[in-house]
Design an enzyme around this catalytic site. Structure first.
Site: not given
Length: 1697
Positions: A679-681, A683-684
């Site tokens: 969910g963390e930007a 990490k994406i």
């Protein structure tokens, strides 16, 4: 046709008869108006048959005997029959069908169709006949249906007419349709029976590869057990008639495998045509695998071509058709179609029949195995996993059970997928269960457990396989859930009766599993221990018969061979340890996955530490990509971390994908299947950035740069969310999507066609990750605990909490899930299937299941009083204890036994119910059956037996043991109280509730008053206990003889422990177990010695503990019990060299030593005395313990016990001495030690003296050789000078001699003296039996230690030492030293080597400051020399004389020491007390040394007196040297004027004398002079060798000079010449007086010289002699002697001169 004969002529053929009869019936039954043409045709044929002569042809299937009828004739004859079948008249059709059946039966219709090689003209007629028969079904008449069934059955089973392929399917289809469409139950049953018979024939022919198989009619009672009707007899006759028509001898073969009651389905109603599924084998579509779509027609053609064997091809086609029929959906517009359901159920029943009766070819032929995987598995997938129709679900489960029973070796993967969906999914669902389905599955498990081999195989192949689900564990845990039921707050939709039934059935399943495990365990224990083997053994028939059969028929064509063995990288002989290691690996891996799903970093660390994965980015990435069970979200979180190692793992993870030539959306789809984006930007961003890079590397020409792929990837993800998220109302259009991505390719637009296609594919198919294999479900709310206290604690320890699968929303989801599972497993190498035979595998199975089993059995047993519920629970306990006991699983066994013991409620008798009584019975049965394996669990069993006996006696009105054995006087009063009152009292005590202590099985009473209700309950409950005969409980003890060696030892240990618990109570002791101990000891006394020894080790400790009890009554009862056992045991004869009596009687000694009770100790003495006196002939090794008891008694603090014990010892030694040493001479030592102990007793000196006399008696017996015949002599002392026979005795002599020596230190004078006398008397009398080595030991360990205390006293130097020394120095030493010397002299030849040690001893004694001791020692020296001298060697003489000389030198009086001390300590004030004491000590020492010197001088003279003339010159020289050193030292001290002046000044003259050693010098000089004179006279030979004359002259000269000097000594200066004589002082006069005798002796000795010798020394003597003339003399005798000398010696010389 030729001229006819009468049809009834005997010459008419069978064909003619059959046709004539049929045509006649047709003509008779036909209507002339409707069937005129048919009647005419029939009459025409009848007319021709009258004169029928068959004409031969080549292609006709019709035969008349051995003649094949031409095709034309055959057509003419059959045409009316075919025409009759086309009509709609049952009366016309029935004769035609009957005719066809008879033609087949009698072999007139011959041919083969459906093989592809049949003749066109021949098959045409047969096909027309078959088609005509099948079409008759449309009429729907009852009689026609039976005729059709009869004809088709005859056609299929006929050996002359062969029907294969599609035509066979057509026949089966017709029968199938009759079953579905017939309105008559008998016809339906007949159709079903016909289908069954046809299938049996088809598959038997396939197994035999031949059409000639015996026709065995189906036994209808076996086939239709659940559907019996009144028409069953008719149907059975129908089948039998067909068989009889073939003229086959009817032998009812082996029964078919019976239908499972649990899976039988009720027959539905009406029919529908199923021809659309059975008409062709080449047109229907079929999937090669459920998850792979292939061309259906091509696949069927390949199968048809590959199966060349017609019989196998028929079986395959029929099997496939049945599978397809079973897959047909039974629903039409949401409403179930009853006809379709009946069709499906019938197909499933027939499939089950085929599987249950499958032979070798079917089980191992790869084509059929593939067919099972392709068709049957798909059928199960559709019917069993998601079907809501009970009958379909039941039959599908039944088929699945058959697959597990017979095909599990080949269907490991499929079973692993279907089992969770079919079985586990149902039994684990406790919230909203389907009652009928759950009952079906529970019955499935119950039937599955009927084959004991299935469960171990399941555990090994699935629970121990890291790639498989834990089937066995989940089954057990699922059954526990079902037995537990849903929480009370949950709404299950079940009635109370249904819920109770489910719980009961689940509990029975648990019991069934335990029973299966126990049966399998017993089977394996009874079989040989062979290694594991896997499915590769099928070719040699090594697999278990329950799962596979030995390959029988060999393949005849290519493609029909037996299935190849499964490939495996493991050997087929793996042990249970290997499988257990695999399971441990699996559990650790699962634990790591669990940790990962909670904390990814910790999970990876855990797995690295457990060595499940290497800490290498590539390995971790591979693990994340390939491992099932990992949470996809956690994988995404881990891959998105910015830590260095996580980044490396993410890069390795992405680099493992190959996106070459893949569409962009397909690449993302593939990439995101394995994890969920975090969910963390940030990490994406990291993940997608790496994805874009990887995509561009794999497709370098796709985009200008990786930035394009990066941005587009984000756009695709956003589009996917927008298109498929239901929360988004305004969906993104294609144009908007293209617009949003303009200029992303380095400022350029991507192709619109590319972007449009990308949009369309995303919108059409959502990008989603691959579903998890196991999806956790949220537990329902509610805190109700279904387990009683303690049970859930057990479960928390032993039951792993598996994840539960969620319920699928639709059947398509379930099917898709199974397809995914099968596809995933197909991509991995297939693991081997193992049929386990190692019984050790039961241990891990129990470890997995015992917790759920315990809970599943305990809870119903605790909560329910219904015997229907409790009986299976108790049976389960019995099986569980059986397994855990035999497998030596202590923790698990004790848990079950403890729980069962608790459920007896014997600890709380007021709560006893019928179920508790049944539990007692089961517990007793377990003890009887499995006693060899109970080990420590015996304690719980015996505790219950003890408690049962207590309650039983209360019920009988008997007084409890506490009335006789309690220390509480109040309880003992009840023994004299009225019986009724005492019973009520103790019943009231028993009525108090208690809690069961699981650690020891003891009752922990709960305090509280006893109510009337409790008393009432107790009375009734005691009546319930009456159901159990007391003999049942006692059987445990009476049958203890049947226990194994290990079992009886465990039994005894437990019984002793229980008895200790009973006796521990000071207020309520019981002796029940104690009495049983005595009983079982009697029962088992005849066991082999080794076993009995192990038993008695425990019993011995027990009797010791009880015998030392503070409760006198208990202790006395125990000792009496021990006495009984001992008396019985002593009746058994013991062979020589055994030690069992000694071991048995050991408790008597220990109790004798530890007991504080005088009565107990006295009782022991009497017991042992009774045993010895009454069983004296049987006592062997028991003598040792007997004497140990008496030895202990000798040291007892009670005089009465000492006297009592000595009376027995006295009798034994006097009367039974020969028995003591009869078998073991070492007992003699124990006897000696016992007598020594009595000698040391302090109560009575008479006993001591008597014991000492008996000790002399023992020595006499020993000396007489009473022990010489013993064979088990102890370790022998070997010596070269004497035989080993003599040395053997030292072992027996030594304790006796050492004991006597020890007694010489006794404080009692009489004992000391007697001991010394006895010791040396014994040695004097029996010393001849000892060798030199023996004497050496005697001297070193017995005799020399006698004088150790004397030697130690040498250090005493004070003045009062004579008073302070022990009395031993005055008495014992004087008594012992002289006998020692006499003993040495007597046995001198043997003891010669100890000369120096004896001399050293006497030298040490001469250093003791005790004049009496010194005198005795010197006398002993002289005695040694005088008596032993003749035997001495020259070396011995030298040693002795040198020893005396060394003593002389070491004991010189030290006058200077005193003077020096006085000079240092002298002060004007005087001496201190310490200085004065020390001075006195020095003076005493001077006196003592002077005395020793004088004694040595006297001894020297005595030695010369005894051996002077006989002594050799060296010895004489040594003797003279002794005297000389004494004389020289004394003379030196006396003539030291400086020393004498100091003595004078220090005023010591009065204490020391002046000169101090004058007397010593005088005495020693006289002795020296005497010996010199005697040597001159006695042995002239020595004069020269010893130089006696020179010694004499020199010594005489020195004596005279000293005397003259002393006489003329003056203090005046020498330069002054005196004018007159000054008289000498008083001191000088005294000195002269002392020296006068020596001078006189010297002068007289000189006067004896002859003239020549005197003349020779005249010049030397004349000056000194003349000086003596003018001296003052201390005695007138000196003057007289001097005068005589001058007159006798000088006178003749002067006259001659």
């Amino acid at each position: 046709m030729s001229a006819p004969e009468s049809p009834r002529s005997p010459r008419a053929s069978s064909l003619v008869l059959v046709l004539t009869a049929a045509l006649d019936r047709i003509v008779k039954n036909a209507s002339w108006r409707k069937h005129g043409k048919l009647v005419q045709d029939c009459k025409a044929v009848l007319d021709n048959l009258v004169a029928f002569i068959p004409s031969a042809g080549a292609e006709s299937p019709l035969f008349d005997g051995a003649v094949r009828i031409s095709a034309t004739d055959a057509e003419l004859l059959v045409q009316p029959l075919l025409a009759a079948c086309d009509l709609q008249s049952a009366k016309v059709i029935e004769p035609a069908l009957d005719c066809f059946q008879k033609l087949i039966v009698h072999g007139h219709l011959v041919g083969e169709i459906g093989t592809g090689n049949d003749s066109q003209s021949e098959s045409s007629l047969i096909l027309r006949i078959l088609d005509a028969v099948c079409k008759c079904h449309d009429l729907g008449e009852e009689i026609i249906e039976l005729a059709i069934l009869k004809t088709l059955l005859t056609a299929v089973v006929s050996t002359s007419l062969s029907i294969h392929g599609d035509h066979l399917l057509r026949a089966i289809s017709t029968c199938y349709n009759i079953f579905l469409g017939s309105k008559v139950v008998a016809n339906q049953t007949s159709a079903k029976a016909t289908l069954t018979q046809i299938l049996m024939v088809i598959f038997r022919r396939m197994e035999a590869d031949s059409a000639s198989v015996p026709l065995q009619p189906v036994i209808l009672t076996d086939l239709l057990e659940a559907e019996r009707t009144t028409s069953d007899t008719f149907v059975q006759n129908f089948l039998t008639k067909v068989a009889l028509d073939f003229d086959v001898v009817l032998h009812v073969g082996p029964k078919l495998v019976q239908h499972d009651d649990a899976f039988s389905a009720a027959t539905g109603a009406e029919s529908s045509n199923t021809m659309d599924m059975l008409e062709s084998s080449d047109k229907d579509a079929v999937d090669a695998k459920p998850w792979e779509q292939v061309d259906k027609d091509m696949k069927d053609m390949e199968l048809d071509v590959e199966i060349g064997n017609k019989f196998k091809r028929d079986a395959f086609l029929v099997f496939r058709a049945l599978c397809r029929l079973s897959m047909k959906k039974p629903q039409q517009e949401g409403t179930p179609d009853p006809l379709a359901i009946r069709s499906k159920v019938l197909a499933l029943e027939l499939l089950k029949l085929v599987l249950e009766n499958a032979g070798t070819s079917f089980c191992f032929n790869p084509k059929f195995l593939d067919a099972i995987k392709q068709y049957l598995c798909l059928s199960l997938m559709q019917n069993c996993a998601v079907s809501d129709i009970l009958s379909v679900f039941q039959m599908s489960c039944s088929i699945f059970l058959s697959l597990i029973a017979k095909f599990r070796a080949s269907l490991k993967t499929e079973i692993g997928v279907f089992f969770p969906m079919i079985v586990l999914r149902v039994i684990e669902n406790v919230i909203q269960p389907n009652y009928q389905q759950k009952m079906t599955v529970l019955c499935f498990i119950e039937k599955l457990s009927a084959d004991p081999q299935v469960l171990p195989d399941m555990f090994v192949n699935y629970d121990c396989d890291v790639e498989s689900t834990n089937l066995f564990e989940r089954v057990v845990n699922g059954l526990l859930k079902s037995a537990q039921g849903a929480p009370a707050s949950a709404d299950t939709g079940l009635t109370a009766a249904q819920d109770a039934t489910l719980k009961l059935t689940a509990m029975k399943c648990l019991t069934g599993i335990l029973k299966a495990m126990g049966d399998w365990m017993e089977k394996q224990l009874g079989a040989s221990n062979s290694p594991y083997f896997n499915s590769s053994d099928v070719e040699t028939g090594k697999l278990d018969a329950a799962s596979v059969s030995t390959a029988g028929a060999s393949a005849t064509e290519v493609g029909d061979e037996i299935a190849e063995p499964l490939e495996t990288d493991q050997a087929s002989t793996e042990s249970a340890v290997t499988f257990e290691q695999r399971r441990v690996h699996k559990l650790e891996l699962q634990e790591g996955i669990k940790v990962f799903n909670q904390k990814p970093h910790k999970g990876i660390d855990f797995l690295v530490k457990a060595k499940k994965v290497e800490k290498i980015p590539e390995e971790v990435a591979k693990f994340l990509l390939s491992t099932t069970g990992l949470n996809k979200g956690m994988i995404g979180d881990y891959l998105g971390e910015k830590e260095e190692f996580s980044l490396k793992v993410m890069h390795a993870y992405v680099d493992s994908f190959n996106f070459h030539n893949m569409e962009f959306d397909e690449s993302i789809r593939t990439f995101l299947m394995g994890f969920r984006l975090p969910g963390e930007a940030q990490k994406i961003d990291r993940i997608m950035e790496k994805f874009a890079e990887r995509y561009c590397i794999c497709n370098p020409k796709a985009f200008t740069s990786a930035d394009t792929a990066y941005v587009l990837a984000y756009s695709v993800i956003m589009l996917n969310t927008d298109a498929h998220n239901v929360m988004v109302k305004d969906k993104m259009s294609k144009a908007a999507f293209i617009k949003n991505n303009r200029g992303i390719d380095d400022g350029k637009d991507l192709l619109e066609e590319f972007m449009g296609g990308l949009y369309d594919r995303i919108v059409k198919k959502e990008i989603k990750m691959k579903a998890d294999n196991v999806i956790p479900v949220t537990k329902p709310a509610g805190k109700d605990n279904k387990f009683p206290a303690g049970i859930d604690n057990i479960l928390n320890i032993v039951i792993r909490k598996p994840k539960e699968e969620k319920l699928f929303e639709s059947s398509e989801d379930a099917i898709r899930y199974m397809q995914d599972q099968l596809k995933e497993k197909a991509e991995k190498p297939q693991s081997a299937y193992y049929a386990v035979i190692d019984v050790e595998i039961v241990k891990p199975m129990v470890e997995v299941s015992w917790g759920p089993m315990l809970a599943g059995l305990s809870v119903p047993l605790d909560k329910s009083d219904d015997e229907v519920v409790t009986s299976p629970c108790l049976e389960g306990f019995r099986h569980a204890i059986h397994i855990t006991s035999v497998m030596r699983m202590q923790i698990q066994r004790d848990a079950f036994v403890t729980s069962l013991a608790k459920f007896t409620s014997l600890h709380s008798p007021v709560d006893i119910k019928q179920k508790h009584v049944n539990a007692i019975k089961v517990l007793l049965n377990i003890a009887d059956e499995y006693g060899n394996y109970l080990q420590d669990a015996w304690e719980h069993v015996l505790t219950c037996v003890s408690r049962f006996d207590q309650l039983y006696l209360i019920g009988e009105g008997a007084l409890p043991d506490a009335t006789f054995f309690s220390n509480d006087p109040e309880k003992t009063k009840l023994s004299t109280a009225p019986k009724r009152k005492g019973r009520l009292h103790f019943a009231a005590l028993a009525a108090r509730r208690g809690s069961y202590d699981s650690t020891g099985g003891r009752q922990s009473p709960i305090p509280g008053a006893v109510t009337a209700e409790q008393m009432s309950n107790l009375v009734s409950n005691l009546g319930l206990l009456g159901q159990i005969d007391s003999n049942e409980a006692n059987k445990i003890f009476t049958r203890s003889q049947a226990l194994s060696s290990e079992g009886i030892v465990d039994f005894v240990k437990a019984l002793c422990k229980v008895s200790m618990d009973e006796l521990r109570s000071p207020t309520d002791p019981r002796v029940f177990s104690l009495t049983k101990i005595v009983e079982i000891s009697h029962f088992n006394m005849n066991r082999i010695r080794l076993v009995w020894s192990r038993m008695w080790n425990t019993l011995s400790d027990y009797f010791v503990t009880v015998g030392c009890s503070s409760n006198f009554s208990v202790a006395m009862y125990a000792m009496d019990s021990l006495r009984q056992l001992a008396m019985k045991f002593m009746d058994r004869e013991e062979l020589a060299n055994y030690n069992f009596q000694n071991q048995f009687m050991r408790p008597f000694v220990i109790i004798m030593q530890r007991s504080a009770s005088v009565e107990i100790r006295e009782f022991i003495i009497r017991c042992v005395s009774q045993m010895v006196c009454t069983r004296v002939g049987n006592v062997k090794s028991g003598w040792k313990i007997t004497f140990m008891v008496f030895t202990t008694a000798a040291t007892d603090r009670d005089s009465g016990i000492v006297h009592l014990a000595f009376e027995t010892v006295e009798k034994v030694v006097r009367d039974y001495f020969q028995h003591i040493t009869e078998t073991e001479n070492t007992i003699f030592t124990d006897c000696v030690n016992c007598l020594l102990a009595f000698i040391n007793n302090k109560f009575n000196d008479d006993i001591s003296l008597n014991a000492l006399a008996f000790l002399r008696f023992c020595a006499l017996k020993l000396g007489e050789g009473e022990l010489s015949t013993c064979r088990n002599s102890p370790e022998k002392v070997q010596n070269t000078e004497s035989g080993p026979e003599q040395d053997d005795h030292l072992f027996f002599w030594f304790p006796l001699l050492a004991g006597l020596a020890e007694l010489t230190y006794d404080s009692r004078t009489a004992i000391r003296k007697s001991a010394v006398h006895v010791l040396f008397d014994v040695l004097q009398c029996h010393g001849h039996v000892f060798s030199t080595s023996s004497w050496e030991q005697i001297y070193n360990t017995v005799l020399f230690p006698l004088f150790d205390s004397a030697r130690r006293s040498i250090k005493l130097q004070n003045v009062d030492s004579e008073k302070d020394m022990d009395a031993w120095l005055y008495e014992t030493c004087s008594l012992a030293l002289q006998p020692l010397v006499e003993l040495y002299v007597k046995f001198f030849p043997v003891v010669r080597p100890f000369m120096r040690k004896v001399l050293s001893l006497m030298k040490d004694f001469l250093k003791i400051h005790h004049e009496k001791i010194v005198g005795i020692t010197i006398a002993s020296f002289v005695r040694l020399i005088v008596k032993g001298g003749p035997q001495f060697s020259k070396v011995d003489w030298v040693d002795i004389l040198q020893g005396l000389q060394s003593v002389a030198e070491e004991t010189f009086p030290n006058v200077m020491q005193i003077v020096t001390f006085m000079e240092g300590a002298s002060t004007e004030e005087g001496f201190t007390s310490d200085e004065d004491s020390k001075l006195q000590c020095f003076l005493a020492e001077l006196k003592f040394h002077s005395t020793v010197q004088l004694l040595l001088v006297q001894a020297s003279l005595e030695i010369y007196d005894a051996f002077g003339p006989k002594m050799a010159s060296p010895h004489v020289t040594l003797l003279l040297g002794i005297l000389n050193v004494i004389v020289v030292h004394a003379h030196k001290v006396n003539n030291d004027l400086f020393l004498r002046n100091k003595i004078y000044k220090l005023q010591l003259s009065s204490q020391m004398g002046d000169p101090p050693l004058l007397w010593l010098e005088s005495e020693s000089s006289q002795t020296y002079m005497e010996i010199l004179q005697r040597l001159h006279e006695d042995n002239p030979v020595l004069l020269k060798n010893v130089d006696v004359e020179a010694r004499f002259v020199e010594f005489c000269k020195e004596v005279l000079q000293v005397y003259a000097k002393t006489s003329t000594f003056t203090h005046q200066p020498q330069r002054l010449k005196p004018q007159w004589m000054i008289p000498v002082s008083y001191t000088r006069r005294r000195e002269l007086t002392a020296r006068a005798p020596l001078v006189i002796m010297t002068l007289r000795a000189l006067s004896r010289f002859r003239n020549t010798p005197f003349q020779k020394y005249l010049s030397s003597f004349f000056p000194v002699l003349t000086s003596l003339v003018g001296c003052e003399h201390g005695s007138m005798e000196v003057q007289f002697a001097l005068s005589d000398l001058f007159s006798e010696c000088f006178g003749p010389l002067l006259l001659n001169y």
